[in-house]
Write a protein that holds these residues in place. Structure first.
Motif, mmCIF file in Angstrom:
data_model
loop_
_atom_site.group_PDB
_atom_site.id
_atom_site.type_symbol
_atom_site.label_atom_id
_atom_site.label_comp_id
_atom_site.label_asym_id
_atom_site.label_seq_id
_atom_site.Cartn_x
_atom_site.Cartn_y
_atom_site.Cartn_z
ATOM 1 N N LEU A 146 1.832 -6.369 -11.300
ATOM 2 C CA LEU A 146 0.579 -7.009 -11.713
ATOM 3 C C LEU A 146 0.408 -8.357 -11.016
ATOM 4 O O LEU A 146 -0.686 -8.687 -10.550
ATOM 5 C CB LEU A 146 0.561 -7.213 -13.231
ATOM 6 C CG LEU A 146 0.659 -5.963 -14.108
ATOM 7 C CD1 LEU A 146 0.574 -6.335 -15.583
ATOM 8 C CD2 LEU A 146 -0.421 -4.951 -13.760
ATOM 9 N N ALA A 147 1.497 -9.129 -10.952
ATOM 10 C CA ALA A 147 1.421 -10.431 -10.298
ATOM 11 C C ALA A 147 1.024 -10.285 -8.832
ATOM 12 O O ALA A 147 0.169 -11.028 -8.328
ATOM 13 C CB ALA A 147 2.767 -11.144 -10.425
ATOM 14 N N CYS A 148 1.631 -9.335 -8.143
ATOM 15 C CA CYS A 148 1.333 -9.121 -6.729
ATOM 16 C C CYS A 148 -0.094 -8.614 -6.528
ATOM 17 O O CYS A 148 -0.837 -9.127 -5.664
ATOM 18 C CB CYS A 148 2.328 -8.128 -6.132
ATOM 19 S SG CYS A 148 4.010 -8.750 -5.944
ATOM 20 N N ALA A 149 -0.483 -7.602 -7.304
ATOM 21 C CA ALA A 149 -1.820 -7.019 -7.140
ATOM 22 C C ALA A 149 -2.906 -8.048 -7.415
ATOM 23 O O ALA A 149 -3.880 -8.164 -6.650
ATOM 24 C CB ALA A 149 -1.972 -5.818 -8.068
ATOM 25 N N ARG A 150 -2.763 -8.812 -8.485
ATOM 26 C CA ARG A 150 -3.775 -9.813 -8.809
ATOM 27 C C ARG A 150 -3.814 -10.927 -7.773
ATOM 28 O O ARG A 150 -4.885 -11.495 -7.510
ATOM 29 C CB ARG A 150 -3.516 -10.382 -10.207
ATOM 30 C CG ARG A 150 -3.747 -9.368 -11.322
ATOM 31 C CD ARG A 150 -3.279 -9.896 -12.670
ATOM 32 N NE ARG A 150 -3.355 -8.852 -13.691
ATOM 33 C CZ ARG A 150 -2.802 -8.960 -14.899
ATOM 34 N NH1 ARG A 150 -2.156 -10.067 -15.244
ATOM 35 N NH2 ARG A 150 -2.899 -7.960 -15.764
ATOM 36 N N SER A 151 -2.661 -11.230 -7.165
ATOM 37 C CA SER A 151 -2.657 -12.245 -6.100
ATOM 38 C C SER A 151 -3.447 -11.767 -4.883
ATOM 39 O O SER A 151 -3.916 -12.583 -4.088
ATOM 40 C CB SER A 151 -1.224 -12.594 -5.701
ATOM 41 O OG SER A 151 -0.636 -11.576 -4.904
ATOM 42 N N LEU A 152 -3.595 -10.443 -4.764
ATOM 43 C CA LEU A 152 -4.382 -9.846 -3.684
ATOM 44 C C LEU A 152 -5.833 -9.595 -4.111
ATOM 45 O O LEU A 152 -6.594 -8.954 -3.396
ATOM 46 C CB LEU A 152 -3.747 -8.518 -3.256
ATOM 47 C CG LEU A 152 -2.321 -8.588 -2.714
ATOM 48 C CD1 LEU A 152 -1.749 -7.184 -2.521
ATOM 49 C CD2 LEU A 152 -2.267 -9.379 -1.422
ATOM 50 N N HIS A 153 -6.175 -10.076 -5.315
ATOM 51 C CA HIS A 153 -7.530 -9.924 -5.881
ATOM 52 C C HIS A 153 -7.855 -8.471 -6.207
ATOM 53 O O HIS A 153 -9.009 -8.053 -6.115
ATOM 54 C CB HIS A 153 -8.582 -10.524 -4.942
ATOM 55 C CG HIS A 153 -8.309 -11.949 -4.564
ATOM 56 N ND1 HIS A 153 -8.381 -12.999 -5.464
ATOM 57 C CD2 HIS A 153 -7.910 -12.496 -3.385
ATOM 58 C CE1 HIS A 153 -8.059 -14.124 -4.863
ATOM 59 N NE2 HIS A 153 -7.767 -13.857 -3.606
#
Length: 265
Positions: A169-176
């Motif tokens: 989730l942290a990675c995906a959201r950092s990619l918008h």
């Protein structure tokens, strides 16, 4: 595939609990890929079903009288469409871009996400991210806690399904890319075992797609969804507070009944 499920969670306390409140997200709902045939909760007292802001079915169990234990049981039958790869919803996915304390990416997570996906934001990119996290974070029970953050688990390179999901989730959201935490059950045909589990869903091409980092699965063929949220705290099956009680012992077991119907054409 039809799953017949029995789930029991028992809490026992060293001392008498004066009062407690439990928030239960133990009831699945119909979606594109699962159809609930029957479901019921067996609780110490009758409670009314509600719908939370994420669309989950939840119950609030309040015990005002003194007690030394709580037993919560759930059982029912659910059909899983093994061919369905995504789910469509009318609610906006954009709230799932929000970071939380458990999913806030640090510089290391942002860099890892960028390296795995580059400029890609499609399903294949997120599958690569899923496999990358699976390789980086070894499944190791007992090394993290429910309040371990994604950044802490990533740095430790060890954790469980909850940690795998938070880091995704942290990675995906950092990619918008909107992404959400999912709690539920995973059926293992080899051992005929049904385990409580957590995985992620990401919003791609106007639909929610699953990413089970722990098992490296991008098809939710044997996953039964209970609840979704921004992180573990929003979607965990049982979460509560109490006054008194001293040391707590919790025992949970989820089993699949012997009759499993696999429906294929």
């Amino acid at each position: 595939m039809r799953l017949s499920i029995s789930h029991e969670t028992a809490y026992h306390y060293d001392d008498e609990v004066r009062a407690s409140i439990q928030y239960l997200r133990l009831t699945p709902h119909d979606s594109d890929r699962q159809h609930v045939l029957s479901w019921e909760l067996d609780l110490p007292r009758q409670v009314r079903a509600q719908i939370d802001p994420f669309g989950n079915i939840f119950h609030v169990l309040t015990l005002d009288e003194p007690h030394e234990s709580i037993v919560i049981k759930a059982r029912g039958q659910v059909d899983i469409d093994e061919k369905s790869e995504s789910e469509h919803e009318s609610q906006s996915a954009f709230p799932f871009l929000r970071m939380t304390r458990l999913t806030e990416p640090d510089a290391a997570l942002r860099e890892f996400a960028a390296q795995q996906c580059n400029q890609r934001r499609d399903r294949n990119a997120l599958i690569d991210l899923m496999h990358g996290l699976n390789q980086h974070i070894a499944y190791t029970p007992g090394v993290t806690k429910v309040d371990t953050s994604a950044a802490e688990a990533f740095e430790a390179k060890a954790g469980v399904c909850q940690d795998h999901t938070h880091t995704f989730l942290a990675c995906a959201r950092s990619l918008h890319v909107p992404a959400r935490y999912v709690s539920g059950y995973l059926f293992s045909e080899n051992s005929e075992h049904l385990a409580s589990h957590a995985w992620a869903e990401a919003w791609i091409d106007d639909a929610w797609y699953s990413f089970d980092v722990t098992n490296g699965l991008s098809r939710p063929e044997r996953h039964l969804k209970l609840a979704v949220g921004l992180d573990y705290l929003d979607a965990c099956p049982v979460r509560g507070m109490r006054r008194g009680g001293g040391f707590e012992q919790m025992h949970a077991k989820a089993v699949s009944m012997p009759r499993i119907q696999v429906q294929r054409q």
